[in-house]
Design a protein around this motif. Sequence first.
Motif, short mmCIF file in Angstrom:
data_model
loop_
_atom_site.label_atom_id
_atom_site.label_comp_id
_atom_site.label_asym_id
_atom_site.label_seq_id
_atom_site.Cartn_x
_atom_site.Cartn_y
_atom_site.Cartn_z
N THR A 63 3.19 -0.74 4.17
CA THR A 63 3.02 0.68 3.83
C THR A 63 4.34 1.34 3.45
OG1 THR A 63 3.17 1.15 6.18
CG2 THR A 63 0.95 1.05 5.22
N SER A 64 5.45 0.61 3.60
CA SER A 64 6.72 1.24 3.25
C SER A 64 7.66 0.22 2.63
CB SER A 64 7.35 1.81 4.53
OG SER A 64 8.72 2.04 4.29
N VAL A 65 8.44 0.65 1.66
CA VAL A 65 9.42 -0.23 1.03
C VAL A 65 10.43 -0.71 2.08
CG1 VAL A 65 11.21 -0.33 -0.75
CG2 VAL A 65 9.11 0.91 -1.19
N GLU A 66 10.60 0.08 3.13
CA GLU A 66 11.53 -0.27 4.21
C GLU A 66 11.15 -1.59 4.89
OE1 GLU A 66 14.26 1.68 4.93
OE2 GLU A 66 13.59 2.71 3.11
N ASP A 67 9.86 -1.95 4.80
CA ASP A 67 9.41 -3.19 5.44
C ASP A 67 9.76 -4.43 4.62
OD1 ASP A 67 8.36 -1.99 7.65
OD2 ASP A 67 6.40 -1.64 6.72
N THR A 77 10.60 2.99 -7.42
CA THR A 77 10.22 4.20 -6.70
C THR A 77 11.23 5.33 -6.87
OG1 THR A 77 11.25 3.25 -4.73
CG2 THR A 77 8.87 3.00 -4.92
N ASP A 121 0.84 -1.19 0.00
CA ASP A 121 0.00 0.00 0.00
C ASP A 121 0.88 1.25 0.00
OD1 ASP A 121 -2.17 1.60 0.08
OD2 ASP A 121 -2.62 1.28 2.21
N ILE A 122 1.52 1.49 -1.14
CA ILE A 122 2.34 2.71 -1.25
C ILE A 122 1.81 3.54 -2.41
CG2 ILE A 122 4.43 1.67 -0.24
CD1 ILE A 122 5.44 1.24 -3.10
N ARG A 155 13.56 -5.76 -2.78
CA ARG A 155 13.88 -4.40 -2.34
C ARG A 155 14.58 -3.62 -3.48
NH1 ARG A 155 15.08 -2.90 3.03
NH2 ARG A 155 15.58 -0.69 3.10
N LYS A 161 -1.25 -4.92 5.44
CA LYS A 161 -0.73 -3.93 4.49
C LYS A 161 0.75 -3.69 4.71
CE LYS A 161 -4.84 -1.08 4.03
NZ LYS A 161 -5.47 0.13 4.59
N ASN A 218 13.28 -0.32 -5.18
CA ASN A 218 14.09 0.90 -5.20
C ASN A 218 14.12 1.52 -6.59
OD1 ASN A 218 14.69 0.97 -2.50
ND2 ASN A 218 16.62 -0.17 -2.70
#
Lengths: 128, 851
Positions: free
Chosen positions: B666-670, B684, B640-641, B677, B664, B681
């Motif tokens: 909510t962040s690529v960091e997760d 995005t 969900d970004i 990843r 969900k 990267n």
Amino acid sequence: MDRKIELLVLDDEEIVCARLKPILEKAGYSVETFTKSLDAQKRLEEKRFDIVVTDLKMADIDGLELFRFAKDRWPETEVILISGFATVDITRKALQSGVRDIIPKPFKIAQLRELLDKISTEIKDRSK
Amino acid sequence: MFNFLKRNRRVELNDFRLIFDRFQQILAGNNVILDLISQLEDKLSGEYIFDINYLKQTTNGLFEEIERIVSNLNLIADNKYNALYTRQELIRTELENILNGKIGSEEDRFVIPYDEIDADLTEIVGGKNANLGEVRNHLKLPTPDGFVITTYAYYRFLEYNSLVPQIRKVYEIYENGKKGTAKRYNKAIDDIFKNAKIPPDLLKAISKELNKFIKRRRIKSGLAIRSSAYGEDEAGRSFAGQFDTFLNCRRESVLRRYTQVLASRFKYRAAVYSKTMMDSEMELPMAVAVQEMIKSKSSGIVHTMDPSGECLECLAISSNFGLGINIVSGKVDADCFKVSKLGPTNIKGKRICKKELKTVAYLDEGVEDVPLEDKLRDKPSLEDTEVIKLAQISLLLERYFNKPLDIEWCTDDKGEIYILQCRPVKPPEKPSAHLSNLRDVLAKKEIIMNGKGHIAQRGIAIGKVYKVEEGDDPEDFPVGAIAVAKHTSPRLTSIIRRASGILTDVGSSTGHMATVAREFGVPMIVDMHNATEILKDGMEITVDAEENVVYRGIVKELVEYDIEAGDVFRDLKEYGILRQLLRRISPLYLIDPKSPDFRAENCRTYHDLIRFCHEKAVYELINLNISSRRFKGIRAKNLDIALPLGLSIIDIGGGLSRDIKQDKITSVEDINSLPMRAIMNGLTSPGVWSTEPMHLGFGDFISSLTRYSMTDRAAEYQGQNLAVISDKYVNLSLRLGYHFNVIDSYVSESINDNYIYFRFVGGVTETERRHLRALLLSKILENLHFKVDVSGDLVVGRLKKRELSDILDILKYLGKLIGFSRQLDTQMQNMDSVQRYFDLFFSDNNNDTSK
């Protein structure tokens, strides 16, 4: 005018003969086609062809038998096998015993033409 | 306790791996089938020699793959889609019937309306009706409405009345000379048929169809009842005029006239033509057409090969006012026009005769010859514009049927041209003498281009060169000319119907334009490098798209060769079978997964089946947690970004942060998965998929695409997307717009294990542009050190054994490429775009990535 290279084409599928005859005649070859191997063998008995193009798997006499027959009768005749069922094993054996080449079916017309043109040049060079 | 939990989790994971394995098998099968379809389509070009065994083997390959896909999907989905088994079986049966020479479900129909008829049904509607069906339904040209009473009805009629022994008896008596004249013989045949009854089931079928037809057209009379025996127009036979035709019939007479047409099959005229016909009723079985008669202003015949032999590049039209029946029979004089076929279609000559009579329909029934009005006697029965229009239609028909034709036509009071009948001309008995040394004859002709390019459709074409560019109005293209273009393009497709041949400097023999050229039988050579430079507008040329040769001028001998002894592959049985097979394999009807019609029951072709299975496989994998208790440990989580990817992620171990509590992400960091990843990267990165466009370069480009997508339905996202990840693994399947992208990658410290697999294929947008996009993608991938295979619009890139850091860099590029390529097919217009977008992709990447 060059002498015409004489071809015998044998395939029990009519479509192969129906297509190869006009295509190869247009390219300047003299072509006789057969759909029954016994008829082709009979013709080979009486007439020397420069090149024989034959299917491998057929009823009565198969392509390899016809190849041996042609070579016994006319050692100079070159034989090309065409087949939808050629395995690596069959191909190796056939090439070892003197078959000029094996072309797997379906094939591009250009592929057969290239091979025939190459052999024809050799034949014409030899007879010079 | 702890151990128990651990064991249970392993079971779930193993279960999931099995499911995932099946999912991957579906993807692989999908690819195999698309490849097989494209191989089959390739064979239509005439460039290959194949036989029925090849068609059987390939179709068997399709059967096996489809079966595997359908059962794999049902395994994933707890048999939710078992309707697919029935669909798959039905299509399989149809394909098997085609391969075995059966017509299948149509075989036992007594009547078939023209709207459903084409060459597939030749055996039950007869050659002339099948041709008319092709003209009506595939070429979309006006023909009379109506229906056909089939050969199956003919057999039923004979059998029901036990007619065969009765006819044979009469014939034997006649043949043995015991019963005198033809007249008496015919009378005996007539009596047999008069006493025969139409079987009740046949009667019901004819009446029902007749009522429907009469209601549809709002007519009660003015019907034409025409013969169309199966086999009558085969090479070497000419039964023209041997069987009866009845014009201007009332509905009440249809059954009586039908019986009379059947009787004519056995009468004297036919009997003297062919004895074998009398020996077996199976020879030339009779189908009968019931047609609406067109109120003809004028009518006549076109011979697409000038019968006088004076003008090889001309077609000949004969025409008179009123109905054409007497022109056909040669009873009345007719105006004659000769029209050049080379393009432009100019009238080369005309002879307007004094016309005394015209044939008209009686008000009640039948036709008669009446004196022509005085003012019309010396007037041409066709205006010049009509002559040209008729010639253009005739040329289209000649190319489509790939042989010289006799065409019966008429015009109505609005000037609309109708095709009433079209049949091949009987080839000459003896081929011309020079055919035996054609090669020597050709060697003396001036060759302009030789051995360049690839043949997209085999054949011989003559015409004048006309250069075309993308922006040209197709209506400006002179019918019969040879189109010469810089590159193949979807925008040029609309000239194919008008061209007698097509040559291009650049282009692909698998593109959309080639497919359409095959459909219309237009000889085409692509990739000739400099045809547009060498060939000048207006130059008369002969194209030999069998040997890749272009001759200056019209090479008469080659044209004659083509007619008399050419490679008529399109007429061969196996090509008919291939065309029929492809009609049930390759079209895609199920396009929109959101539509209520996107259902298993609606899969009409194999392409539909794989499209459906693929879509549902992704759906099922994403929704596993809902549909099955087996996978409660594994849940798909939605990404969900800001990117509108519609992506669900399934983590099979260590791919996501443990801190995620919801469904969900909510962040690529997760995302802990290294390869995932890296892709994210890339995706995005600024400007790659931004809705806030950057002001320069790449960003500007992307923003223009984004705007474009708002109006372009084809570019909208149409389904769900899925990534299966672990800490070191990603399998990403994306369907964006109509294209379909798979990235599969494993990364580790061990260089030997590392790989990236990239696969990209288009959907339903125009093939030509997809091919250009494929070329661009392959160029980009090669630049990223991939080994690339391109086939049509399919691009497969493979890369392996590279350092971890390299692999991650490349995956980041692939992330950008996903964003970059998602709508390229709507932008790619020609070969120049390939280089332009390639430069754009890398220039911008160089600027804004921390490489």
